[in-house]
Design a protein around this motif. Structure first.
Motif, PDB file in Angstrom:
ATOM      1  N   PHE A 136       0.763  -1.319  -0.249  1.00 28.08           N
ATOM      2  CA  PHE A 136       0.140  -0.096  -0.087  1.00 28.08           C
ATOM      3  C   PHE A 136       0.891   1.023  -0.143  1.00 28.08           C
ATOM      4  CE2 PHE A 136      -2.296   3.475   2.017  1.00 28.08           C
ATOM      5  CZ  PHE A 136      -3.582   3.539   1.310  1.00 28.08           C
ATOM      6  N   SER A 137       1.736   1.244   0.886  1.00 24.51           N
ATOM      7  CA  SER A 137       2.741   2.673   0.954  1.00 24.51           C
ATOM      8  C   SER A 137       3.526   2.726  -0.355  1.00 24.51           C
ATOM      9  CB  SER A 137       3.585   2.407   2.283  1.00 24.51           C
ATOM     10  OG  SER A 137       2.792   2.517   3.441  1.00 24.51           O
ATOM     11  N   LEU A 138       3.878   1.327  -0.797  1.00 23.24           N
ATOM     12  CA  LEU A 138       5.084   1.602  -1.956  1.00 23.24           C
ATOM     13  C   LEU A 138       4.310   2.092  -3.163  1.00 23.24           C
ATOM     14  CD1 LEU A 138       7.306  -1.531  -1.514  1.00 23.24           C
ATOM     15  CD2 LEU A 138       8.019   1.116  -0.908  1.00 23.24           C
ATOM     16  N   TRP A 139       2.960   1.524  -3.406  1.00 24.44           N
ATOM     17  CA  TRP A 139       2.216   1.815  -4.443  1.00 24.44           C
ATOM     18  C   TRP A 139       1.510   3.087  -4.332  1.00 24.44           C
ATOM     19  CZ3 TRP A 139      -3.279   2.394  -3.481  1.00 24.44           C
ATOM     20  CH2 TRP A 139      -4.070   2.352  -4.743  1.00 24.44           C
ATOM     21  N   ALA A 140       1.204   3.499  -3.200  1.00 24.91           N
ATOM     22  CA  ALA A 140       0.876   5.209  -3.159  1.00 24.91           C
ATOM     23  C   ALA A 140       1.818   5.948  -3.394  1.00 24.91           C
ATOM     24  CB  ALA A 140       0.186   5.218  -1.685  1.00 24.91           C
ATOM     25  N   GLU A 141       3.055   5.756  -2.984  1.00 24.10           N
ATOM     26  CA  GLU A 141       4.232   6.701  -3.337  1.00 24.10           C
ATOM     27  C   GLU A 141       4.763   6.544  -4.563  1.00 24.10           C
ATOM     28  OE1 GLU A 141       5.086   6.962   1.557  1.00 24.10           O
ATOM     29  OE2 GLU A 141       6.616   5.941   0.114  1.00 24.10           O
ATOM     30  N   SER A 142       4.609   5.496  -5.277  1.00 27.96           N
ATOM     31  CA  SER A 142       5.261   5.238  -6.499  1.00 27.96           C
ATOM     32  C   SER A 142       4.538   6.224  -7.754  1.00 27.96           C
ATOM     33  CB  SER A 142       4.692   3.794  -7.206  1.00 27.96           C
ATOM     34  OG  SER A 142       5.417   2.745  -6.153  1.00 27.96           O
ATOM     35  N   PRO A 143       5.484   6.831  -8.560  1.00 19.28           N
ATOM     36  CA  PRO A 143       4.979   7.787  -9.654  1.00 19.28           C
ATOM     37  C   PRO A 143       3.984   6.979 -10.354  1.00 19.28           C
ATOM     38  CG  PRO A 143       7.358   7.430  -9.522  1.00 19.28           C
ATOM     39  CD  PRO A 143       6.893   6.308  -8.891  1.00 19.28           C
ATOM     40  N   ARG A 144       3.001   7.970 -11.012  1.00 20.85           N
ATOM     41  CA  ARG A 144       1.754   7.635 -11.820  1.00 20.85           C
ATOM     42  C   ARG A 144       2.170   6.776 -12.790  1.00 20.85           C
ATOM     43  NH1 ARG A 144      -3.775   8.280 -10.515  1.00 20.85           N
ATOM     44  NH2 ARG A 144      -3.901  10.066  -8.903  1.00 20.85           N
ATOM     45  N   LYS A 145       3.208   7.075 -13.399  1.00 21.06           N
ATOM     46  CA  LYS A 145       3.880   6.302 -14.618  1.00 21.06           C
ATOM     47  C   LYS A 145       4.004   4.930 -14.412  1.00 21.06           C
ATOM     48  CE  LYS A 145       8.432   7.495 -13.988  1.00 21.06           C
ATOM     49  NZ  LYS A 145      10.079   8.261 -14.489  1.00 21.06           N
ATOM     50  N   LEU A 146       4.250   4.491 -13.217  1.00 21.28           N
ATOM     51  CA  LEU A 146       4.412   3.179 -12.714  1.00 21.28           C
ATOM     52  C   LEU A 146       3.094   2.628 -12.123  1.00 21.28           C
ATOM     53  CD1 LEU A 146       8.047   3.413 -10.852  1.00 21.28           C
ATOM     54  CD2 LEU A 146       7.479   2.712 -13.286  1.00 21.28           C
ATOM     55  N   GLY A 147       2.081   3.405 -12.387  1.00 14.27           N
ATOM     56  CA  GLY A 147       1.015   2.825 -11.899  1.00 14.27           C
ATOM     57  C   GLY A 147       0.499   3.138 -10.252  1.00 14.27           C
ATOM     58  N   GLY A 148       1.307   4.027  -9.684  1.00 17.24           N
ATOM     59  CA  GLY A 148       0.920   4.470  -8.248  1.00 17.24           C
ATOM     60  C   GLY A 148       0.042   5.782  -8.410  1.00 17.24           C
ATOM     61  N   LEU A 149       0.132   6.405  -7.122  1.00 21.33           N
ATOM     62  CA  LEU A 149      -0.512   7.544  -6.956  1.00 21.33           C
ATOM     63  C   LEU A 149       0.402   8.715  -6.797  1.00 21.33           C
ATOM     64  CD1 LEU A 149      -2.962   6.281  -4.356  1.00 21.33           C
ATOM     65  CD2 LEU A 149      -3.262   6.479  -6.705  1.00 21.33           C
ATOM     66  N   SER A 150       1.597   8.852  -6.582  1.00 17.68           N
ATOM     67  CA  SER A 150       2.418   9.738  -6.468  1.00 17.68           C
ATOM     68  C   SER A 150       2.193  10.534  -5.371  1.00 17.68           C
ATOM     69  CB  SER A 150       2.064  11.033  -7.642  1.00 17.68           C
ATOM     70  OG  SER A 150       2.886  10.278  -8.995  1.00 17.68           O
ATOM     71  N   TYR A 151       2.062   9.636  -4.214  1.00 13.49           N
ATOM     72  CA  TYR A 151       1.759  10.336  -2.851  1.00 13.49           C
ATOM     73  C   TYR A 151       2.859  10.525  -2.190  1.00 13.49           C
ATOM     74  CZ  TYR A 151      -3.425   9.994  -2.252  1.00 13.49           C
ATOM     75  OH  TYR A 151      -4.897  10.107  -2.385  1.00 13.49           O
ATOM     76  N   THR A 152       2.981  11.838  -1.195  1.00 15.40           N
ATOM     77  CA  THR A 152       4.032  11.826  -0.449  1.00 15.40           C
ATOM     78  C   THR A 152       3.861  11.217   0.875  1.00 15.40           C
ATOM     79  OG1 THR A 152       2.902  13.881   0.656  1.00 15.40           O
ATOM     80  CG2 THR A 152       4.268  14.240  -1.298  1.00 15.40           C
ATOM     81  N   THR A 153       4.754  11.246   1.767  1.00 16.82           N
ATOM     82  CA  THR A 153       4.872  10.463   3.069  1.00 16.82           C
ATOM     83  C   THR A 153       3.662  11.283   3.806  1.00 16.82           C
ATOM     84  OG1 THR A 153       6.461  12.053   4.262  1.00 16.82           O
ATOM     85  CG2 THR A 153       7.124   9.919   2.979  1.00 16.82           C
ATOM     86  N   GLU A 154       3.329  12.671   3.863  1.00 21.08           N
ATOM     87  CA  GLU A 154       2.311  12.945   4.630  1.00 21.08           C
ATOM     88  C   GLU A 154       0.911  12.709   3.828  1.00 21.08           C
ATOM     89  OE1 GLU A 154       4.703  14.624   3.029  1.00 21.08           O
ATOM     90  OE2 GLU A 154       5.160  16.786   4.074  1.00 21.08           O
TER      91      GLU A 154
END
Length: 490
Positions: free
Chosen positions: A308-326
Motif C-alpha cells: 500500500f505505501s510503496l504503491w501510493a508513493e510510486s509515480p503515476r507512470k508506474l501505476g501509483g498515486l505519486s503520494y508524499t509521506t504526509e
C-alpha cells in the motif's frame, strides 16, 4: 420452591468462591491477580489501558518506517534504478520479522518460566535502543542489522496475548484480547502516520530545520526517536505491572486447614498434567490450525502494508498515486481512528453475536472485493480519489484487525495457562516467518508490476492486488472444517 432453588444456588456459588480463596497461595503473584479478579466489579479500565499502551508501543516501530522506506532506500543509494527500490525495501522490512521468528519460542518459554512481566520489560527496553539505532542508519546493511536485532529482542506481542488472557475475568477476556489487536492495529496505523509526518524534517520544514543540522544529516531519525521516547514512558509504567504467572514453590499455608481444598487443588493439577501428557502443543490441532490460519492472514496483511505505501508513493507512470509521506500518513491516520471506534465499541458485541470463527471468515470474504477495487480507485483524482481511498483503507484495516482478534481468541482458549506463553511463542514464530516473507513479496511484486504496465492480462498494480486476493481466499477456505477446529470440536 423456586426461591429455595435460587437460595441453594447462591449458597453453592458462595461456597465455591470461599473454597477458591482457600486455594490461593499467599506469596504467589498469579494468585494475587486471581484474588483481584474475584473481587473486581465493573469495567476493567485500568487493566485495559495497561495492555493497550504496551501493545501500541510495541507496534509503533514495526510499521513506522513504511511511509519513508521508499525514500530511505533511495537515499542509501543501494538500488541501481528506481524500479528496484521496492526490492531492497522488502529486505529491510523482512529483517525485523526474521529476527522475531528466530527468538519468539525462546521468549515464550522464558515467559512461562520466569513470568510475563520481566519479558515485557526486556522487550520494551530493547525496542527503545534498537529503534534509535535504526534511525541513525548510514548504510543499507546497518538498517538491516538494527531491524533484525529489534525483531530478536521484541518479545512483547506473544507475551502480552498470554498476559491479557490471564489478567481479565472470563467475561472480559474477549475484550482484553480485542484490546491487544485493537492497540496493535492502532500502532500499525499511528506508526506510519508518525513516520510519514516526521521523516525528512529538513525538507518539509526548511524554515525550522537546516539541511546541515543533525536532523538534516539523519532525515529518518526523528520518527524513530519519538517512538522510542514513547517506549521509554511505557518501560517506566511496566515496572508496576502485576505478574499473572502462578509460582507455587512453597506450601500453601491457607490450605493446611482445608483438606477438601487441598484435595481439589491436587485433582485439578492431575487433570492438567494428564491433558499435557496426552496432547502436546504441536499435536493440539485447535491451537495449530488457528496458528496456521493466523500465519496466512498475517502474510497477507504484512504484504498489503508494504504494498500500500510503496504503491501510493510510486509515480503515476508506474501505476501509483505519486503520494508524499504526509499523504500516506493522513490515509493511515484516518484508518486508525476508525479502528479505534470499531474495536472498542463494536467488536466485543460482534464476536459475542457470531463467534470468532465467523468473524474471521466473514472478514476475509468482505476484504476480497475491497482489494480488487484499489487499481480502479487509482484511476480517479481529486475528492473522489481521496474519499474512496480512505473508505477502502479504513474498511480493509478494520476487517484485517477483526480477523486477527478472532484468531487470538481461538489460540489462547485452546491451551492451559502454564503453556500459554509457549503456545503464543509458537504462534509468533510462525507469524514472524510469514511476516518476514510478506515485505519481501510485497516489494518484489511492486517492482515486478512496474515493469509490466502494458501486459494484456492484469497489467501493473492489478496483478499485485490479484495475488493479495489469492492469499486472502486461501485464508478464508482454511476457516472451514475439517481444517479449522475448536476445543469444543475435539
Amino acid at each position: 420452591m423456586a426461591e429455595d432453588q435460587d437460595h441453594d444456588h447462591d449458597d453453592h456459588q458462595l461456597k465455591e468462591r470461599l473454597l477458591k480463596k482457600e486455594e490461593y497461595y499467599p506469596n504467589c503473584p498469579g494468585c494475587k491477580v486471581e484474588q483481584y479478579k474475584d473481587l473486581q466489579r465493573g469495567y476493567p479500565v485500568r487493566d485495559l489501558f495497561r495492555v493497550w499502551i504496551i501493545v501500541v508501543a510495541s507496534a509503533l516501530p514495526i510499521q513506522s518506517l513504511y511511509p519513508y522506506l521508499y525514500f530511505m532506500i533511495r537515499d542509501l543509494k543501494i538500488a541501481e534504478q528506481e524500479a528496484d527500490i521496492g526490492y531492497y525495501a522488502g529486505f529491510v522490512g523482512a529483517a525485523y520479522m526474521l529476527g522475531r521468528a528466530l527468538m519468539s519460542i525462546f521468549w515464550g518459554i522464558m515467559a512461562d518460566r520466569y513470568g510475563r512481566k520481566p519479558i515485557l520489560i526486556i522487550g520494551t527496553a530493547a525496542m527503545l535502543i534498537f529503534n534509535i539505532l535504526f534511525g541513525l542508519s548510514s548504510n543499507f546493511w546497518m538498517a538491516v542489522i538494527t531491524r533484525f536485532l529489534l525483531g530478536c529482542f521484541n518479545s512483547i506481542l506473544g507475551t502480552i496475548k498470554a498476559y491479557a488472557t490471564e489478567l481479565f475475568r472470563e467475561e472480559h477476556q474477549a475484550l482484553g484480547l480485542s484490546t491487544v489487536s485493537q492497540a496493535w492495529g492502532i500502532g500499525m496505523i499511528i506508526g506510519p502516520s508518525v513516520g510519514g509526518f516526521l521523516a525528512q524534517p529538513a525538507e518539509k520544514y526548511p524554515h525550522l530545520i537546516s539541511k546541515n543540522s543533525f536532523l538534516g544529516r539523519f532525515p529518518y531519525f526523528l520518527p524513530c526517536f519519538c517512538t522510542s521516547i514513547f517506549a521509554l514512558g511505557v518501560l517506566i509504567l511496566s515496572l508496576w505491572l502485576p505478574e499473572t504467572l502462578h509460582k507455587h514453590d512453597g506450601n500453601n499455608e491457607n490450605n493446611s486447614d482445608s483438606f477438601e481444598a487441598l484435595e481439589k487443588a491436587v485433582e485439578k493439577q492431575e487433570t492438567k498434567t494428564e491433558k499435557t501428557s496426552k496432547l502436546s502443543l504441536l499435536k493440539n490441532w485447535p491451537l495449530m490450525s488457528s496458528i496456521i490460519i493466523y500465519c496466512v492472514f498475517s502474510l497477507h496483511d504484512t504484504a498489503y502494508s508494504e504494498i500500500f505505501s510503496l504503491w501510493a508513493e510510486s509515480p503515476r507512470k508506474l501505476g501509483g498515486l505519486s503520494y508524499t509521506t504526509e499523504d500516506v500518513g493522513e490515509v493511515l491516520a484516518i484508518s486508525g481512528f476508525g479502528l479505534l471506534f470499531f474495536q472498542i465499541f463494536l467488536y466485543p458485541y460482534v464476536e459475542k453475536l457470531i463467534g470468532p470463527v465467523l468473524v474471521a471468515r466473514v472478514g476475509g470474504l468482505i476484504s476480497i472485493p475491497i482489494l480488487a477495487s484499489y487499481p480502479f480507485i487509482a484511476a480517479l483524482s481529486g475528492v473522489t480519489l481521496w474519499f474512496l481511498l480512505n473508505f477502502a483503507s479504513l474498511l480493509k484495516n478494520t476487517l484485517s484487525l477483526s480477523i486477527v482478534t478472532a484468531l487470538f481468541i481461538m489460540q489462547n482458549t485452546a491451551v492451559e495457562q502454564e503453556h500459554r506463553g509457549a503456545a503464543n511463542g509458537i504462534a509468533m514464530t510462525g507469524v514472524s516467518l510469514a511476516n518476514a516473507v510478506g515485505p519481501a513479496i510485497g516489494g518484489a511484486l511492486i517492482s515486478w508490476a512496474g515493469n509490466r504496465r502494458s501486459a494484456s492480462i492484469l497489467p501493473g498494480a492489478q496483478m499485485v492486488f490479484f495475488i493479495l486476493n489469492v492469499i486472502e481466499v486461501i485464508g478464508v477456505l482454511m476457516t472451514f472444517k475439517p481444517f479449522l477446529t475448536t476445543p469444543k470440536d475435539r
